[in-house]
Design a protein around this motif. Structure first.
Motif, PDB file in Angstrom:
ATOM      1  N   ALA A 390       0.833  -1.209   0.000  1.00 50.77           N
ATOM      2  CA  ALA A 390       0.000   0.000   0.000  1.00 50.77           C
ATOM      3  C   ALA A 390       0.866   1.258   0.000  1.00 50.77           C
ATOM      4  CB  ALA A 390      -0.919  -0.002   1.219  1.00 50.77           C
ATOM      5  N   GLY A 391       1.989   1.223   0.730  1.00 51.75           N
ATOM      6  CA  GLY A 391       2.865   2.383   0.780  1.00 51.75           C
ATOM      7  C   GLY A 391       3.622   2.637  -0.500  1.00 51.75           C
ATOM      8  N   LYS A 405       2.991   8.907  -2.566  1.00 51.95           N
ATOM      9  CA  LYS A 405       2.985   7.566  -2.014  1.00 51.95           C
ATOM     10  C   LYS A 405       2.800   7.658  -0.506  1.00 51.95           C
ATOM     11  CE  LYS A 405       6.102   5.423  -5.422  1.00 51.95           C
ATOM     12  NZ  LYS A 405       7.383   4.687  -5.594  1.00 51.95           N
ATOM     13  N   GLY A 411       1.761   3.662   4.691  1.00 51.17           N
ATOM     14  CA  GLY A 411       1.149   2.407   4.251  1.00 51.17           C
ATOM     15  C   GLY A 411       0.929   1.424   5.385  1.00 51.17           C
TER      16      GLY A 411
END
Length: 558
Positions: A390-391, A405, A411
């Protein structure tokens, strides 16, 4: 003595790396216990021990240093997310929404002051350096890590931003506490009166389940079952005991009511009046829990993985000889046991019923506390995997030169919060004991701080003696104090928030544990800690994202 020279100088050898990190963390942790005016820096002092070690030539292989820095940061924020996840979304309810809105205001005021100071001093302080000052001023280490990640994408080659961070950090801690004291002086606040006001507010808004007794005097209920009454009244309640004639039993949904039966009811306080009115009248002269009866009361802990994520209605309580769950304790909260409530490993359930039936319930839930000493490694690493993915996902924003990001801080933090809240519904056991969670967080932050300090050690002393160190400290004080005082005045003068909650808000919005420790000396109540935990998750997320966002927006104009 060649072996000793090799151990001390071979920066790529594993023994040397372990030696340096162990020495730095040990010294930093020991010095961090020293208290000045009741305040200590805790493990944050590891940063200053590492700066000293770096200045005197202790270093490690750069690749290993950067790995341990990022790995430590990831572990730290991930276990923070697991800890706050169960209560994160509920923190936005009621007064928590006000505190979180004030936190957003404080974060953005801090960003505004930082940008304004950058434009005033841009001839002597670069934007990355100013962001280092910013994160030292708000004592937020994960945000520093995310900003360093972003700077690597921009191929930044200037002064290590950990240097201005370290210069601003101590006064960031002191500035938060000083701001709280100044608010107290400005408004002439008396702590004893704030304690009384807090107690009164708690009594007015406390939503933990309450118990009371009712007598069936409503003739329309004669011959009705408890389940029929519950469906008709459309308000949740649990009948844990019933006195019918001279016999006390544990009722279930199929139990038939008769005139003059007495029931011990558990419900939320807001629906008590309606329940009493519907049954007929309240009885304050008896307590069925203290009367002699064949019923027992036990608090059982959910330790079976097969129960994790199961709804209370799926336990088929009516089929277990009248066992009633009247409360569920989770992460410091007391929950009303509605039929749709999902149980989680680590929950404690308060049960009432016949002894043999409660024993069967115990077997079903597990109640083997020692099993919780072994964390679920699979879930932990699934979460880390998802957090890193996710990060790493880029989010293209029109007008920005590079995608955003979440990074190795954002994340894992978001994934951990979601797992902590929703993991059990997906049959993922996310529970870790408080001590295990604390140990992982402390280990992660120590690795991160040691790595940051070792990398910046060469420049810190030079900045303080011949560089911008004193300027970094002065700018940091402004970034710390101005937003805190503005928000503190609004919270007190406009919103009339309890002073203890304001101090907890200040500490939480700056993610500052030493400031929370100071708040704990002001009152025996947990009011400051409640406010701190309410705003901490949102503050941490915003702090992590702000540095990256500022860089991406302003970098093209540099």
């Amino acid at each position: 003595m060649d072996w000793l020279a090799h151990l001390l100088t071979d920066v790529s050898s594993v023994p040397h790396i372990i030696l340096v990190y162990s020495l730095v963390i040990t010294v930093g942790a020991l010095l961090g216990r020293i208290r000045l005016f009741g305040v200590s820096l805790g493990v944050t002092f590891v940063l200053f021990a590492a700066l000293a070690a770096g200045h005197f030539g202790f270093t490690v292989n750069p690749s290993v240093l950067y790995f341990l820095r990022d790995f430590g940061l990831t572990i730290f924020v991930y276990f923070i997310g697991l800890q706050v996840g169960p209560s994160f979304f509920s923190s936005f309810k009621s007064g928590g929404m006000t505190l979180n809105l004030l936190t957003v205001l404080q974060v953005f005021l801090g960003v505004a002051v930082t940008i304004a100071l950058y434009f005033l001093f841009k001839d002597v302080v670069s934007l990355p350096q100013m962001l280092g000052v910013h994160y030292g001023a708000v004592t937020n280490t994960p945000g520093l890590g995310t900003t360093q990640e972003t700077l690597e994408l921009f191929q930044y080659k200037g002064e290590n931003i950990a240097v201005p961070y370290a210069c601003a950090y101590p006064l960031g801690v002191i500035g938060t506490i000083a701001s709280a004291i100044l608010i107290r002086v400005i408004f002439r606040i008396k702590l004893a009166e704030e304690d009384k006001a807090w107690d009164a507010e708690e009594r007015a808004h406390h939503q933990e389940p309450v118990f009371f007794h009712v007598e069936v005097s409503n003739r329309a209920l004669e011959g009705r079952t408890i389940e029929e009454v519950r469906n008709f009244i459309t308000r949740g309640f649990i009948a844990s005991r019933i006195l019918s004639g001279n016999t006390i039993t544990s009722p279930n949904g199929a139990t038939v009511l008769h005139m003059h039966d007495c029931l011990r009811i558990v419900s939320l306080p807001e629906v008590k009046e309606a329940i009493v009115a519907f049954f007929g009248q309240e009885r304050t002269d008896i307590d069925l829990a203290e009367e002699q009866s064949p019923l027992v009361v036990r608090t059982l802990m959910v330790t079976r993985e097969s129960v994790n994520g199961m709804r209370l209605e799926d336990l088929f309580l009516n089929r277990i000889d009248g066992v009633n769950i009247t409360r569920v304790f989770r992460a410091g909260m007391t929950l009303f046991p509605s039929a749709k409530l999902h149980l989680q490993v680590g929950d404690q359930v308060y049960c009432v019923g016949p002894e043999t039936a409660v024993a069967r319930m115990e077997a079903k839930l597990g109640n083997q506390v020692k099993k919780l000493d072994h964390p679920n490694i699979i879930t932990i690493f699934i979460g880390l995997l998802l957090g890193v993915v996710a990060g790493s996902i880029p989010f293209a924003v029109p007008g920005l030169p590079i995608p955003l990001k979440l990074g190795l801080a954002g994340g894992p933090l978001i994934v951990a919060i979601l797992l902590g809240r929703f993991g059990p519904t997906m049959k993922l056991v996310t529970f870790t004991t408080p001590s295990a969670n604390m140990m992982m967080r402390e280990t992660g932050i120590c690795l991160f701080l040691a790595s940051v300090g070792l990398a910046a050690g060469d420049g810190f002393v030079a900045a303080m003696t011949d560089g911008n160190g004193p300027l970094y400290m002065a700018l940091g004080v402004l970034i710390t104090v101005v937003p805190l005082l503005v928000v503190g005045v609004i919270a007190r003068k406009v919103l009339h928030i309890n002073y203890h909650s304001i101090v907890g808000l200040m500490a939480g919005a700056t993610t500052d544990p030493p400031a929370l420790a100071y708040a704990g000396t002001l009152s025996e109540r947990n009011s400051s800690a409640v406010a701190y935990s309410t705003v901490y998750p949102l503050a941490m997320f915003l702090r992590i994202m702000m540095g990256q966002l500022i860089l991406v927006i302003l970098w093209p104009f540099l």
